[in-house]
Design an enzyme around this catalytic site. Structure first.
Site, PDB file in Angstrom:
ATOM      1  N   ASN A   1       1.024  -1.118   0.109  1.00 57.38           N
ATOM      2  CA  ASN A   1      -0.084   0.003  -0.041  1.00 57.38           C
ATOM      3  C   ASN A   1       0.834   1.025   0.053  1.00 57.38           C
ATOM      4  O   ASN A   1       1.406   1.476   1.018  1.00 57.38           O
ATOM      5  CB  ASN A   1      -0.810   0.028   1.174  1.00 57.38           C
TER       6      ASN A   1
ATOM      7  N   LYS B   1       0.068   4.287  -0.309  1.00 60.13           N
ATOM      8  CA  LYS B   1      -0.458   5.382   0.474  1.00 60.13           C
ATOM      9  C   LYS B   1      -0.236   6.736  -0.553  1.00 60.13           C
ATOM     10  O   LYS B   1      -0.026   6.700  -1.789  1.00 60.13           O
ATOM     11  CB  LYS B   1       0.215   5.692   1.663  1.00 60.13           C
TER      12      LYS B   1
ATOM     13  N   HIS C   1      -9.329   2.015   4.797  1.00 58.69           N
ATOM     14  CA  HIS C   1      -8.019   2.066   5.635  1.00 58.69           C
ATOM     15  C   HIS C   1      -8.157   2.919   6.789  1.00 58.69           C
ATOM     16  O   HIS C   1      -8.985   3.983   6.564  1.00 58.69           O
ATOM     17  CB  HIS C   1      -6.832   2.421   4.656  1.00 58.69           C
TER      18      HIS C   1
ATOM     19  N   GLU D   1      -5.549  -4.480  10.652  1.00 58.67           N
ATOM     20  CA  GLU D   1      -4.135  -3.523  10.832  1.00 58.67           C
ATOM     21  C   GLU D   1      -4.438  -2.675  12.065  1.00 58.67           C
ATOM     22  O   GLU D   1      -5.147  -1.708  12.027  1.00 58.67           O
ATOM     23  CB  GLU D   1      -4.133  -2.599   9.444  1.00 58.67           C
TER      24      GLU D   1
ATOM     25  N   SER E   1       3.393  -2.243  10.457  1.00 56.35           N
ATOM     26  CA  SER E   1       5.164  -2.244  10.534  1.00 56.35           C
ATOM     27  C   SER E   1       5.534  -3.508  10.068  1.00 56.35           C
ATOM     28  O   SER E   1       6.504  -4.120  10.777  1.00 56.35           O
ATOM     29  CB  SER E   1       5.419  -1.936  12.010  1.00 56.35           C
TER      30      SER E   1
ATOM     31  N   GLY F   1       3.027  -1.246   4.173  1.00 55.04           N
ATOM     32  CA  GLY F   1       3.035   0.101   3.904  1.00 55.04           C
ATOM     33  C   GLY F   1       4.317   0.606   3.391  1.00 55.04           C
ATOM     34  O   GLY F   1       4.882   0.428   2.441  1.00 55.04           O
TER      35      GLY F   1
END
Ligand code: 13P
Length: 252
Positions: free
Chosen positions: A13, A15, A99, A171, A216, A237
């Protein structure tokens, strides 16, 4: 149920990171190191404006391209929004829905998440539905109830044949971008809650829906996370922005 019966999904992802130029550079870097992956479905969700670039650049890498968001209405006067049909038409297969950053910064609610899940499914794509608790909720001891509520709300009214195309991503909000990964007991317990819910809705078929962990994830912890029961993949991420670390996670 053995994980062999479920698809393993390694998803990035990005972002609000990576320009189109950087996307092409990432693909060039990946071409030098990407293994021939048979053991998992690999995908990266990119900003909407870079979807076409990414689809072209990732084609030979066998990395699917996903979107990070969608609007639930089919079309019309919604300035700045992107519909599910628009994404589908570009060749998008997966769409992240709900999200925590969208819930936190863009007023996404369980109701809009549910509408978006329907829109993605109706357009023939796969929603990656994100759920997760805050640190306060975990410390208060309401994680299980909170996650169950989010999953139930997101899937409200979704018929069984479409439910099979959903992916759930757990998440924990306190683990996103903090370097604090959830412990194995926390991941096991929460993924079990989601699995139970899916099986209540779908019977045996509930075992076939992938549940991803995100928060993480790094090359150093990916192997341990993916080894846990009911962890069928990872939503990554920061570590997905670097070709080397993304490949290390795929190998893990
Ligand atoms: P990080 O891997 O940077 O913690 O982000 C996780 C995430 O939000 C993926 O959707």
């Amino acid at each position: 149920m053995n994980r062999r019966y479920r698809k393993t999904v390694i998803a990035g992802n990005w972002k609000m990171n990576m320009t189109a130029t950087e996307t092409k550079k990432f693909a060039e870097d990946m071409k030098k190191i990407m293994p021939r992956v048979k053991w998992c479905e690999t995908l990266i969700c990119v900003p909407a404006c870079n979807i076409s670039t990414a689809i072209k650049a990732f084609k030979d890498l066998r990395i699917s391209v996903g979107a990070e968001n969608v609007y639930f209405e089919e079309k019309g006067a919604y300035t700045g929004e992107v519909s599910a049909d628009m994404l589908k038409d570009l060749g998008v297969k997966y769409v992240i829905v709900g999200h925590s950053e969208r819930r936190q910064y863009f007023c996404e609610t369980d109701t809009t998440v549910n509408k978006k899940v329907h829109a993605v499914l109706n357009a023939g794509m796969n929603p990656i539905i994100c759920v997760g608790e805050s640190l306060e909720q975990r410390e208060t001891g309401i994680t299980d109830e909170w996650i169950a509520l989010q999953v139930k709300s997101a899937l409200y009214g979704v018929p069984a044949d479409k439910l099979r195309r959903c992916i759930i991503a757990y998440e924990p909000i306190w683990a996103i971008g903090t370097g604090k990964v959830a412990g194995p007991d926390e991941v096991l317990a929460t993924h079990a809650v989601v699995r139970r819910l899916l099986c209540e809705r779908l019977g045996e078929t509930g075992n076939r829906i992938p549940i991803l962990y995100g928060g993480s994830v790094k090359p150093a912890n990916a192997g341990n996370l993916i080894g846990l029961d009911n962890v069928d993949g990872l939503l990554i991420g920061g570590a997905s922005l670097d070709a080397q670390s993304f490949v290390q996670i795929i190998r893990a």
